[in-house]
Scaffold this motif. Structure first.
Motif, PDB file in Angstrom:
ATOM      1  N   GLY A 245       0.791  -1.234   0.000  1.00 50.21           N
ATOM      2  CA  GLY A 245       0.000   0.000   0.000  1.00 50.21           C
ATOM      3  C   GLY A 245       0.814   1.270   0.000  1.00 50.21           C
ATOM      4  N   HIS A 246       2.112   1.186  -0.262  1.00 46.08           N
ATOM      5  CA  HIS A 246       2.972   2.359  -0.283  1.00 46.08           C
ATOM      6  C   HIS A 246       2.972   3.003  -1.669  1.00 46.08           C
ATOM      7  N   TYR A 247       3.286   4.312  -1.687  1.00 45.18           N
ATOM      8  CA  TYR A 247       3.480   5.039  -2.935  1.00 45.18           C
ATOM      9  C   TYR A 247       4.838   5.720  -2.883  1.00 45.18           C
ATOM     10  N   LEU A 248       5.601   5.597  -3.972  1.00 39.43           N
ATOM     11  CA  LEU A 248       6.929   6.191  -4.043  1.00 39.43           C
ATOM     12  C   LEU A 248       6.902   7.378  -5.002  1.00 39.43           C
ATOM     13  N   LEU A 249       7.250   8.557  -4.484  1.00 37.60           N
ATOM     14  CA  LEU A 249       7.346   9.771  -5.291  1.00 37.60           C
ATOM     15  C   LEU A 249       8.810  10.026  -5.609  1.00 37.60           C
ATOM     16  N   SER A 250       9.161  10.006  -6.895  1.00 42.45           N
ATOM     17  CA  SER A 250      10.555  10.198  -7.304  1.00 42.45           C
ATOM     18  C   SER A 250      10.725  11.441  -8.174  1.00 42.45           C
ATOM     19  N   GLU A 251       9.797  12.364  -8.098  1.00 39.40           N
ATOM     20  CA  GLU A 251       9.870  13.614  -8.847  1.00 39.40           C
ATOM     21  C   GLU A 251       9.341  14.734  -7.956  1.00 39.40           C
ATOM     22  N   SER A 252      10.002  15.890  -7.969  1.00 35.69           N
ATOM     23  CA  SER A 252       9.547  17.026  -7.179  1.00 35.69           C
ATOM     24  C   SER A 252       8.241  17.580  -7.735  1.00 35.69           C
ATOM     25  N   VAL A 253       7.410  18.112  -6.838  1.00 35.09           N
ATOM     26  CA  VAL A 253       6.107  18.653  -7.207  1.00 35.09           C
ATOM     27  C   VAL A 253       6.000  20.072  -6.666  1.00 35.09           C
ATOM     28  N   VAL A 254       5.472  20.993  -7.516  1.00 38.28           N
ATOM     29  CA  VAL A 254       5.211  22.369  -7.099  1.00 38.28           C
ATOM     30  C   VAL A 254       3.736  22.678  -7.325  1.00 38.28           C
ATOM     31  N   VAL A 255       3.090  23.233  -6.288  1.00 33.11           N
ATOM     32  CA  VAL A 255       1.670  23.589  -6.360  1.00 33.11           C
ATOM     33  C   VAL A 255       1.568  25.108  -6.430  1.00 33.11           C
ATOM     34  N   LEU A 256       0.999  25.633  -7.527  1.00 36.57           N
ATOM     35  CA  LEU A 256       0.928  27.073  -7.736  1.00 36.57           C
ATOM     36  C   LEU A 256      -0.291  27.687  -7.044  1.00 36.57           C
ATOM     37  N   ALA A 257      -0.301  29.017  -6.986  1.00 40.12           N
ATOM     38  CA  ALA A 257      -1.414  29.740  -6.386  1.00 40.12           C
ATOM     39  C   ALA A 257      -2.718  29.379  -7.094  1.00 40.12           C
ATOM     40  N   GLY A 258      -3.762  29.197  -6.318  1.00 40.59           N
ATOM     41  CA  GLY A 258      -5.053  28.818  -6.875  1.00 40.59           C
ATOM     42  C   GLY A 258      -5.241  27.330  -7.007  1.00 40.59           C
ATOM     43  N   ALA A 259      -4.215  26.557  -6.642  1.00 37.49           N
ATOM     44  CA  ALA A 259      -4.296  25.094  -6.722  1.00 37.49           C
ATOM     45  C   ALA A 259      -4.166  24.496  -5.327  1.00 37.49           C
ATOM     46  N   THR A 260      -4.747  23.327  -5.153  1.00 28.54           N
ATOM     47  CA  THR A 260      -4.665  22.598  -3.889  1.00 28.54           C
ATOM     48  C   THR A 260      -4.269  21.164  -4.167  1.00 28.54           C
ATOM     49  N   LEU A 261      -3.297  20.669  -3.437  1.00 31.71           N
ATOM     50  CA  LEU A 261      -2.893  19.267  -3.524  1.00 31.71           C
ATOM     51  C   LEU A 261      -3.282  18.578  -2.231  1.00 31.71           C
TER      52      LEU A 261
END
Length: 618
Positions: free
Chosen positions: A131-147
């Motif tokens: 049930g694990h998830y591996l993130l191998s890339e950086s993520v940027v969330v801009l104004a007006g967006a929600t992660l």
């Protein structure tokens, strides 16, 4: 004499030794008192407790922090103008940032979720066994967006691993956007760094480490466990809530064709020729960050939770442990922060650190234990003391409170109030710290009231230097070397109950002319209940000293004996003893048998013999 020294010789030697000791004591009594009040009761400058040392690599980690700042400025610069300058740009896209890539999530009404990440980055956000998830890339969330980082299935908790190894590390950063890490009481979300080469969390910071940072947006974190994140700086410290940074530049070598092909899957890759134009024509906005955090556990981050340039921060029911630097940090320009039912323990430096230019912070029912330096630190000093290059104001800060809290077994101070004004420590418990509460660097308007102090090593309360001012009232102080210590400062010491003090209940040293000590109940067994011999203190008021039983230490005995009149009587007594001893020796020659030097005649001759025994034979 049968091989024994005469009594008068022994007594003479003892008297001479006592006189010498007395002269030495009298000549140095002021120095001893000064050392007692100013040396033993204060940590020396070269012996100050600084906490446990950071084990990383300063050179490489500082360089990596700078590179991360450049990368984010580059992303922000391109993103701020891309929607106006790049024809047909819609939805998420990917930027080349040096030899790696960053996934950009632009504004949209619907929040981005882990399901979106699976679709946008199928090669860099992958499901793993268990049930694990591996993130191998950086993520940027801009104004007006929600992660929203949550489990795809609502009845499961998210188990997110962020790639972090010797070659690279990833990050999740918002640039004006919002981040939610959400679990539930029965399905906690977990986030940790992950070194795939070792199959374990990344515990090495020298080559950087994965981190999460919210810049100028909103963070909502609940029922989550965050661990083994961050390195070197507060901004990259693990879990950081910050305002925007200064503009910088970015330059790195271009990626290989294979890297370009791999990055193009799932989201658009902006061309280099468009990026150059956008970078030159864009500008940067400034914003603050807000946050709501509850039921969060943070373990083994570089900085447990770092906050700067923020307002309206609410943190509840949170546990921070074993940070490589500080636990919870409110660094700069933080206003209206409320921290409740939160503990910070076992951190290398401070449990809670409230920095300069931070105001209206309340720590209520918090717990700081076993930290390498202070349990709680408040620094309210001005950012500048005069004209300066950037025009910073010289105002002090404050209006911060500690209520209903606990500080126990911290290596240095339970609570330190360093500068600032309108500060309160009330209704709290402080146990076995080196010093309970310290007020210094000119802090004013300080109230220390209704607290319970137990067994501090040196002092329960210390108000010292730079004319700091404090009202110390209605506290219960038990055990320790000194109850309340005031040096070159001013304090109202009223209505306190002190018991089992082993040295001084109250120590006053230097310029304390406005200090009042009255209405206190003092009990203990130290040398002096209220020591003020080297201070400007005058009549201090009435205090209940019935429970004080002065200890008969060597210093006290010597001090009482070697008074001028007592010393004279002692010398006379010693002379009488010597005279009596000498007279006794002479008297032994007078009172003796008159025949002691006589012997019987029979011992010298053969006695009476017959005449024929002496006649020669015929």
């Amino acid at each position: 004499m049968s091989g024994r020294r005469p009594l008068w010789i022994i007594l003479s030697v003892l008297v001479v030794a006592a006189v010498a000791a007395g002269l030495i004591y009298v000549g140095n009594s002021r120095n001893i008192s000064a050392a007692d009040a100013k040396g033993r009761n204060e940590i020396a400058d070269n012996g100050n407790v600084q906490g446990r040392l950071y084990t990383g690599n300063p050179a490489t980690e500082a360089s990596l922090v700078e590179r991360e700042d450049e990368r984010l400025v580059y992303v922000r610069t391109i993103a701020s103008a891309a929607r106006w300058r790049v024809e047909g740009l819609e939805g998420p896209y990917r930027l080349r940032t040096g030899s790696a890539y960053t996934l950009i999530l632009p504004a949209r009404k619907a929040a981005y979720t882990t399901k979106d990440l699976l679709a946008l980055a199928p090669k860099s956000f992958r499901a793993q066994p268990g049930g694990h998830y591996l993130l191998s890339e950086s993520v940027v969330v801009l104004a007006g967006a929600t992660l929203i980082l949550n489990a795809p299935a609502p009845d499961q908790g998210l188990k997110l691993r962020m790639e972090s190894g010797p070659e690279s590390f990833v990050s999740v950063v918002t640039l004006g956007g919002s981040l939610a890490i959400g679990g539930a009481a029965a399905s906690t979300a977990t986030v940790t760094s992950w070194d795939s080469t070792k199959g374990a969390p990344d515990t090495v910071t020298a080559d950087g480490r994965a981190y999460i940072r919210v810049i100028g947006g909103h963070a909502s974190i609940s029922h989550s466990h965050v661990s083994n994140l961050g390195f070197w700086s507060g901004n990259t410290g693990g879990l950081s809530l910050t305002g925007t940074d200064a503009v910088s530049t970015f330059s790195e070598k271009p990626p290989t064709p294979a890297e370009t092909a791999a990055a193009s899957a799932g989201a658009r890759l902006l061309p280099d020729k468009e990026l150059t134009t956008l970078f030159k024509q864009s500008a940067q906005d400034y914003s603050l960050v807000t946050a709501g955090i509850e039921n969060l556990r943070v373990d083994k981050n570089a900085f447990g939770l770092f906050v700067t340039n923020a307002r309206d921060i609410a943190i509840r029911d949170t546990v921070i442990t074993r940070s490589l630097v500080d636990g919870l940090v409110l660094h700069r320009y933080v206003a209206d922060a409320s921290i409740a039912r939160t503990s910070s323990s076992g951190n290398a430096v401070d449990g809670f650190s409230v920095g300069r230019s931070t105001t209206r912070v309340t720590l209520d029912t918090v717990d700081a234990r076993g930290n390498g330096r202070n349990g709680m630190t408040f620094d309210g000093r001005p950012l500048a003391d005069g004209p300066n290059a950037v025009g910073t104001a010289v105002d002090a800060y404050g209006s911060n409170r500690v209520t209903g809290s606990r500080a126990e077994r911290n290596a240095r101070y339970g609570v330190e109030l360093s500068g600032g004004s309108n500060l309160t420590v009330a209704d709290s418990v402080l146990v076995k710290n080196d010093v309970g509460v310290v007020v210094n660097n000119g802090a004013t308007g300080v109230t220390i009231a209704g607290n319970e102090f137990r067994d501090q090593v040196r002092q329960a309360v210390a108000v010292r230097d730079a004319e700091a001012r404090a009202n110390v009232t209605r506290n219960t102080i038990a055990g320790g070397d000194t109850g309340i210590y005031v040096r070159d400062a001013h304090a109202e010491i009223t209505g306190n109950t002190l018991t089992d003090i082993s040295n001084h209940a109250v120590t006053l040293l230097g310029d304390v002319r406005d200090t009042a000590v009255e209405g206190n109940s003092i009990a203990g067994y130290g040398s002096t209940a209220i020591w003020k011999e080297q201070s400007t203190a005058k009549e201090l008021g009435e205090n209940d000293l019935l429970g004080w039983a002065p200890a008969y230490t060597v210093e006290r005995v010597v001090d009482s004996v070697f008074q001028p009149l007592t010393f004279i009587w002692l010398m006379l007594g010693a002379l009488l003893l010597v005279t009596a001893a000498a007279k006794g020796r002479r008297s032994r020659h007078v009172f003796r048998s008159p025949y002691a030097d006589r012997v019987p005649l029979t011992s010298l001759t053969r006695g009476i013999i017959a005449l024929e025994d002496v006649r020669p034979p015929h």
